[in-house]
Design an enzyme around this catalytic site. Structure first.
Site, PDB file in Angstrom:
ATOM      1  CB  ILE A   1      -1.045   0.005   1.189  1.00  0.00           C
ATOM      2  CG1 ILE A   1      -2.039  -1.111   1.040  1.00  0.00           C
ATOM      3  CG2 ILE A   1      -1.626   1.398   1.353  1.00  0.00           C
ATOM      4  CD1 ILE A   1      -2.640  -1.393   2.086  1.00  0.00           C
TER       5      ILE A   1
ATOM      6  CB  VAL B   1       7.713   4.701  12.123  1.00  0.00           C
ATOM      7  CG1 VAL B   1       7.702   5.051  10.772  1.00  0.00           C
ATOM      8  CG2 VAL B   1       7.256   3.380  12.546  1.00  0.00           C
TER       9      VAL B   1
ATOM     10  CE1 TYR C   1      -2.694  -4.816  11.733  1.00  0.00           C
ATOM     11  CE2 TYR C   1      -5.346  -5.467  11.598  1.00  0.00           C
ATOM     12  CZ  TYR C   1      -4.278  -4.742  11.049  1.00  0.00           C
ATOM     13  OH  TYR C   1      -4.046  -4.025   9.743  1.00  0.00           O
TER      14      TYR C   1
END
Length: 258
Positions: free
Chosen positions: A22, A68, A162
């Protein structure tokens, strides 16, 4: 008038996790719309490959190796982007992990923390660092990649860690939108269904019984493609969505209808 709103000429866009799936599709979509794209990914080889592909398409692209989960590194990355380009207009928080099919009672501390570190903490570090720059300039658009799993509990695979992380992404999106809306920064999210990427290969390629359930649960009867999510991201990053902030746009093939 309306097509003009989709153009991103002169804007600088940062996409995390842009080395594949993505993220790579989002980088291309924003680049095709005219943005200069900063390809951020923790793996240098993926960064280099994506930048080369974009450059071959005539898209202005810059590579950035970034983990990140390291807040200091994220702060440095934001400073580097602004120093290099003078501004940052778009942030797509795509970096994420999904190591699913683990039952709640078998979820280790490290497994839980891994998903929260990347999916929630890392996303916030990026929103905070790049958001500060956007607030200083009085404009900007942040698009977070959430998931339909932030709304529903998937089956047949257990993945409470998740699901919880993506629900947090959705509410963080709304919270930041409420705080920053009056200061010119819009924050929205996309909640995709199963998309054909390396993260979903455990179901699509390796577990036909699981994949069968996924398709049966989806009214459209198929998984999505990365470009289908990138198109929604492009819309949310552009002036075509200028009245939208705090929205979680569901792109799930109808999965959450049932």
């Amino acid at each position: 008038m309306y097509l003009e709103k989709l153009k991103l000429d002169g804007r600088v866009a940062v996409v995390t996790g842009a080395g594949q799936g993505i993220g790579a599709a989002c980088a291309r979509a924003l680049g095709e719309a005219g943005a200069t794209v900063v390809v951020a990914d923790m793996r240098q080889e993926r960064v280099d490959a994506c930048v080369a592909e974009l450059a071959g398409l005539g898209i202005a692209a810059h590579g950035l190796a970034l983990d990140v989960t390291q807040s200091a590194a994220v702060d440095a990355a934001a400073a580097d982007v602004v120093a290099r380009f003078g501004r940052v207009d778009i942030l797509v928080n795509n970096a994420g992990v999904a190591v699913s099919d683990v039952r709640a009672e078998d979820t280790s501390d490290s497994h839980w923390r891994h998903h929260m570190d990347v999916n929630v903490d890392g996303l916030f570090w990026c929103c905070r660092a790049f958001g500060r720059r956007m607030l200083e300039q009085g404009s900007g658009a942040i698009v977070n990649i959430g998931s339909m799993s932030g709304f529903i509990v998937n089956k047949p695979q257990p993945q409470s860690f998740y699901n919880a992380s993506k629900a947090a992404v959705h509410h963080l999106t709304r919270s930041l939108a409420a705080e920053w809306g009056a200061r010119g920064v819009r924050v929205n999210a996309v909640a995709p269904t199963y998309i054909k990427t390396p993260l979903t290969s455990f179901g699509i390629k390796e577990n036909p019984d699981m994949y069968k359930v996924w398709l049966e649960m989806t009214p459209m009867g198929r998984v999505g493609q990365p470009d289908e999510i990138a198109s929604v991201v492009h819309f949310l990053a552009s002036d075509a969505s200028s009245l939208m902030t705090g929205s979680i746009v569901v792109a799930d093939g109808g999965y959450t209808c049932w």
